[in-house]
Structure formats: structure tokens, C-alpha cells
Scaffold this motif. Sequence first.
Motif, PDB file in Angstrom:
ATOM      1  N   PRO A 162       0.800  -1.227   0.000  1.00 42.22           N
ATOM      2  CA  PRO A 162       0.000   0.000   0.000  1.00 42.22           C
ATOM      3  C   PRO A 162       0.837   1.284   0.000  1.00 42.22           C
ATOM      4  CG  PRO A 162      -0.103  -0.999   2.150  1.00 42.22           C
ATOM      5  CD  PRO A 162       0.623  -1.953   1.253  1.00 42.22           C
ATOM      6  N   PHE A 163       2.122   1.176   0.339  1.00 44.05           N
ATOM      7  CA  PHE A 163       2.971   2.375   0.356  1.00 44.05           C
ATOM      8  C   PHE A 163       3.171   2.941  -1.043  1.00 44.05           C
ATOM      9  CE2 PHE A 163       6.959   4.754   0.867  1.00 44.05           C
ATOM     10  CZ  PHE A 163       6.606   5.538   1.949  1.00 44.05           C
ATOM     11  N   ILE A 164       2.962   2.121  -2.058  1.00 40.72           N
ATOM     12  CA  ILE A 164       3.122   2.568  -3.440  1.00 40.72           C
ATOM     13  C   ILE A 164       2.139   3.697  -3.762  1.00 40.72           C
ATOM     14  CG2 ILE A 164       2.916   1.832  -5.846  1.00 40.72           C
ATOM     15  CD1 ILE A 164       3.874  -0.928  -4.886  1.00 40.72           C
ATOM     16  N   THR A 165       0.935   3.601  -3.221  1.00 42.05           N
ATOM     17  CA  THR A 165      -0.057   4.645  -3.452  1.00 42.05           C
ATOM     18  C   THR A 165      -0.007   5.653  -2.312  1.00 42.05           C
ATOM     19  OG1 THR A 165      -1.808   3.525  -2.243  1.00 42.05           O
ATOM     20  CG2 THR A 165      -1.558   2.949  -4.557  1.00 42.05           C
ATOM     21  N   ILE A 166      -0.390   6.859  -2.579  1.00 41.24           N
ATOM     22  CA  ILE A 166      -0.380   7.891  -1.534  1.00 41.24           C
ATOM     23  C   ILE A 166      -1.468   7.611  -0.507  1.00 41.24           C
ATOM     24  CG2 ILE A 166      -0.789  10.341  -1.099  1.00 41.24           C
ATOM     25  CD1 ILE A 166       0.568  10.902  -3.763  1.00 41.24           C
ATOM     26  N   ILE A 167      -2.601   7.134  -0.959  1.00 38.78           N
ATOM     27  CA  ILE A 167      -3.717   6.896  -0.043  1.00 38.78           C
ATOM     28  C   ILE A 167      -3.448   5.707   0.892  1.00 38.78           C
ATOM     29  CG2 ILE A 167      -5.087   5.346  -1.483  1.00 38.78           C
ATOM     30  CD1 ILE A 167      -7.522   7.108  -0.640  1.00 38.78           C
ATOM     31  N   GLY A 168      -2.521   4.844   0.525  1.00 34.81           N
ATOM     32  CA  GLY A 168      -2.234   3.668   1.340  1.00 34.81           C
ATOM     33  C   GLY A 168      -1.156   3.857   2.379  1.00 34.81           C
ATOM     34  N   ILE A 169      -0.579   5.043   2.479  1.00 37.12           N
ATOM     35  CA  ILE A 169       0.510   5.276   3.430  1.00 37.12           C
ATOM     36  C   ILE A 169       0.090   5.016   4.880  1.00 37.12           C
ATOM     37  CG2 ILE A 169       2.046   7.055   4.363  1.00 37.12           C
ATOM     38  CD1 ILE A 169       2.425   8.046   1.509  1.00 37.12           C
ATOM     39  N   PRO A 170      -1.113   5.396   5.340  1.00 34.71           N
ATOM     40  CA  PRO A 170      -1.488   5.049   6.717  1.00 34.71           C
ATOM     41  C   PRO A 170      -1.530   3.533   6.966  1.00 34.71           C
ATOM     42  CG  PRO A 170      -2.942   6.747   5.876  1.00 34.71           C
ATOM     43  CD  PRO A 170      -2.109   6.288   4.731  1.00 34.71           C
ATOM     44  N   PHE A 171      -1.919   2.768   5.942  1.00 32.35           N
ATOM     45  CA  PHE A 171      -1.915   1.314   6.081  1.00 32.35           C
ATOM     46  C   PHE A 171      -0.492   0.787   6.202  1.00 32.35           C
ATOM     47  CE2 PHE A 171      -5.777   2.226   3.615  1.00 32.35           C
ATOM     48  CZ  PHE A 171      -6.713   1.677   4.470  1.00 32.35           C
ATOM     49  N   ALA A 172       0.418   1.363   5.422  1.00 33.11           N
ATOM     50  CA  ALA A 172       1.812   0.938   5.476  1.00 33.11           C
ATOM     51  C   ALA A 172       2.424   1.246   6.844  1.00 33.11           C
ATOM     52  CB  ALA A 172       2.606   1.623   4.370  1.00 33.11           C
ATOM     53  N   ILE A 173       2.142   2.427   7.368  1.00 31.94           N
ATOM     54  CA  ILE A 173       2.690   2.799   8.677  1.00 31.94           C
ATOM     55  C   ILE A 173       2.149   1.874   9.768  1.00 31.94           C
ATOM     56  CG2 ILE A 173       2.704   4.626  10.424  1.00 31.94           C
ATOM     57  CD1 ILE A 173       2.799   6.622   8.067  1.00 31.94           C
ATOM     58  N   ALA A 174       0.856   1.576   9.709  1.00 27.73           N
ATOM     59  CA  ALA A 174       0.273   0.661  10.693  1.00 27.73           C
ATOM     60  C   ALA A 174       0.870  -0.737  10.561  1.00 27.73           C
ATOM     61  CB  ALA A 174      -1.242   0.607  10.518  1.00 27.73           C
ATOM     62  N   ALA A 194      -9.362   7.550  17.929  1.00 28.58           N
ATOM     63  CA  ALA A 194      -9.451   7.104  16.532  1.00 28.58           C
ATOM     64  C   ALA A 194     -10.920   7.138  16.111  1.00 28.58           C
ATOM     65  CB  ALA A 194      -8.900   5.692  16.396  1.00 28.58           C
ATOM     66  N   GLY A 195     -11.180   7.748  15.005  1.00 26.39           N
ATOM     67  CA  GLY A 195     -12.565   7.965  14.597  1.00 26.39           C
ATOM     68  C   GLY A 195     -13.000   7.091  13.439  1.00 26.39           C
ATOM     69  N   ALA A 196     -13.940   7.609  12.684  1.00 24.89           N
ATOM     70  CA  ALA A 196     -14.544   6.877  11.581  1.00 24.89           C
ATOM     71  C   ALA A 196     -13.555   6.535  10.465  1.00 24.89           C
ATOM     72  CB  ALA A 196     -15.718   7.667  11.020  1.00 24.89           C
ATOM     73  N   PRO A 197     -12.581   7.394  10.144  1.00 27.30           N
ATOM     74  CA  PRO A 197     -11.640   7.001   9.081  1.00 27.30           C
ATOM     75  C   PRO A 197     -10.864   5.727   9.410  1.00 27.30           C
ATOM     76  CG  PRO A 197     -11.511   9.357   9.431  1.00 27.30           C
ATOM     77  CD  PRO A 197     -12.390   8.801  10.521  1.00 27.30           C
ATOM     78  N   SER A 198     -10.490   5.544  10.678  1.00 30.86           N
ATOM     79  CA  SER A 198      -9.777   4.315  11.028  1.00 30.86           C
ATOM     80  C   SER A 198     -10.703   3.109  10.957  1.00 30.86           C
ATOM     81  CB  SER A 198      -9.137   4.425  12.408  1.00 30.86           C
ATOM     82  OG  SER A 198     -10.110   4.539  13.410  1.00 30.86           O
ATOM     83  N   CYS A 199     -11.986   3.299  11.228  1.00 32.41           N
ATOM     84  CA  CYS A 199     -12.950   2.206  11.096  1.00 32.41           C
ATOM     85  C   CYS A 199     -13.086   1.789   9.638  1.00 32.41           C
ATOM     86  CB  CYS A 199     -14.301   2.622  11.672  1.00 32.41           C
ATOM     87  SG  CYS A 199     -15.556   1.347  11.580  1.00 32.41           S
ATOM     88  N   VAL A 200     -13.222   2.752   8.750  1.00 31.49           N
ATOM     89  CA  VAL A 200     -13.314   2.455   7.316  1.00 31.49           C
ATOM     90  C   VAL A 200     -12.015   1.824   6.829  1.00 31.49           C
ATOM     91  CG1 VAL A 200     -13.544   3.512   5.030  1.00 31.49           C
ATOM     92  CG2 VAL A 200     -15.023   4.248   6.904  1.00 31.49           C
ATOM     93  N   GLY A 201     -10.892   2.359   7.283  1.00 26.43           N
ATOM     94  CA  GLY A 201      -9.593   1.797   6.911  1.00 26.43           C
ATOM     95  C   GLY A 201      -9.419   0.370   7.407  1.00 26.43           C
ATOM     96  N   ASN A 202      -9.917   0.082   8.609  1.00 32.89           N
ATOM     97  CA  ASN A 202      -9.824  -1.277   9.135  1.00 32.89           C
ATOM     98  C   ASN A 202     -10.644  -2.258   8.308  1.00 32.89           C
ATOM     99  OD1 ASN A 202      -7.995  -1.026  11.247  1.00 32.89           O
ATOM    100  ND2 ASN A 202      -9.567  -0.332  12.666  1.00 32.89           N
ATOM    101  N   VAL A 203     -11.798  -1.824   7.800  1.00 34.16           N
ATOM    102  CA  VAL A 203     -12.600  -2.702   6.942  1.00 34.16           C
ATOM    103  C   VAL A 203     -11.836  -3.007   5.655  1.00 34.16           C
ATOM    104  CG1 VAL A 203     -14.719  -2.862   5.587  1.00 34.16           C
ATOM    105  CG2 VAL A 203     -14.801  -1.983   7.922  1.00 34.16           C
ATOM    106  N   LEU A 204     -11.232  -1.986   5.050  1.00 32.63           N
ATOM    107  CA  LEU A 204     -10.425  -2.212   3.843  1.00 32.63           C
ATOM    108  C   LEU A 204      -9.237  -3.123   4.131  1.00 32.63           C
ATOM    109  CD1 LEU A 204     -10.387   1.366   2.304  1.00 32.63           C
ATOM    110  CD2 LEU A 204     -11.483  -0.666   1.358  1.00 32.63           C
ATOM    111  N   TRP A 205      -8.560  -2.881   5.253  1.00 30.82           N
ATOM    112  CA  TRP A 205      -7.413  -3.704   5.634  1.00 30.82           C
ATOM    113  C   TRP A 205      -7.841  -5.144   5.860  1.00 30.82           C
ATOM    114  CZ3 TRP A 205      -2.263  -3.400   5.805  1.00 30.82           C
ATOM    115  CH2 TRP A 205      -1.586  -4.373   6.537  1.00 30.82           C
ATOM    116  N   LEU A 206      -8.952  -5.342   6.529  1.00 33.39           N
ATOM    117  CA  LEU A 206      -9.446  -6.685   6.817  1.00 33.39           C
ATOM    118  C   LEU A 206      -9.659  -7.472   5.533  1.00 33.39           C
ATOM    119  CD1 LEU A 206     -10.618  -8.622   9.035  1.00 33.39           C
ATOM    120  CD2 LEU A 206     -12.817  -7.620   8.507  1.00 33.39           C
ATOM    121  N   VAL A 207     -10.249  -6.832   4.543  1.00 29.58           N
ATOM    122  CA  VAL A 207     -10.547  -7.509   3.280  1.00 29.58           C
ATOM    123  C   VAL A 207      -9.276  -7.761   2.472  1.00 29.58           C
ATOM    124  CG1 VAL A 207     -11.731  -7.229   1.072  1.00 29.58           C
ATOM    125  CG2 VAL A 207     -12.888  -6.612   3.184  1.00 29.58           C
TER     126      VAL A 207
END
Length: 131
Positions: free
Chosen positions: A28-40, A62-75
Motif C-alpha cells: 500500500p505504500f506505493i499509493t499515496i492513499i495507502g501510506i497510513p496502512f503501510a505505517i500501521a 481514533a474515529g470513523a476514518p480508522s474504522c473504514v480503513g480497518n474494513v479495507l485492511w481486513l478484506v
Amino acid sequence: MKTLLNLVWLVLCGFWMAIGYLVAGLIPFITIIGIPFAIASWRIAGFALWPFGRTAVLRRDAGAPSCVGNVLWLVLAGWWLALGHVVTGVLLCLTIIGIPLGLANFKLIPISLTPLGHEIVRTDEPFGARR
């Protein structure tokens, strides 16, 4: 005792699980939007490398963005990493000496499924990071 368990963990499965998290963070670090996933993912790689004496705590801010991100990460990546922890945890629990190591693997499953909104702290200071 924590150091001894961490060294045995590192040899038996910690190194390989940390490599899995590092690879899962590079993609996910390849994309700019995936950098938080890479750091985690890289944060959890350090936890998977040396788990004894540290724990994961939920961040209440941690708010709603981390919840949405966790769903994407889970999948996308969470299932595979959790499956790696389940397999190595079961294999380690087959021996009496490996039971603490297997339990540490099972401890890593929840954070491998939902890494966003968690932080890794030392077990002797579980609330130390919340100043």
C-alpha cells in the motif's frame, strides 16, 4: 524472562511474521492513499518481531476514518496475516515449550485484523502513551 521468550520467538516465527508485515506494508505504500496502512503495518511488524513485554491498546481518539480503513485492511491483507498467526500459533502450541509463543501469536490476531486505531505500548505502562 521476557528477553528469553522474545529471542526464542524471534527464531521460531517472529522474523517471518515481521517480514510478512513489512511486505504487507510495502504494497500500500506505493499509493499515496495507502501510506497510513503501510505505517500501521510496519508498526505491527515491530510488535510481531518482539511481542513479549508489549501490548496493543485501542486509541479512543481514533474515529470513523480508522474504522473504514480497518474494513479495507481486513478484506485486503488482514485475513492473510491473521491466518499466518493462527497456523504458527497452533503449530507452536503442539509442544509444551511453545505454548507461550503460541499464545503470543493468538494475541497478535486482533491487531492483525484491525491495525488502525491501535498503538503498541509496554505492558508495565499500558496507559503511559495517553498523557
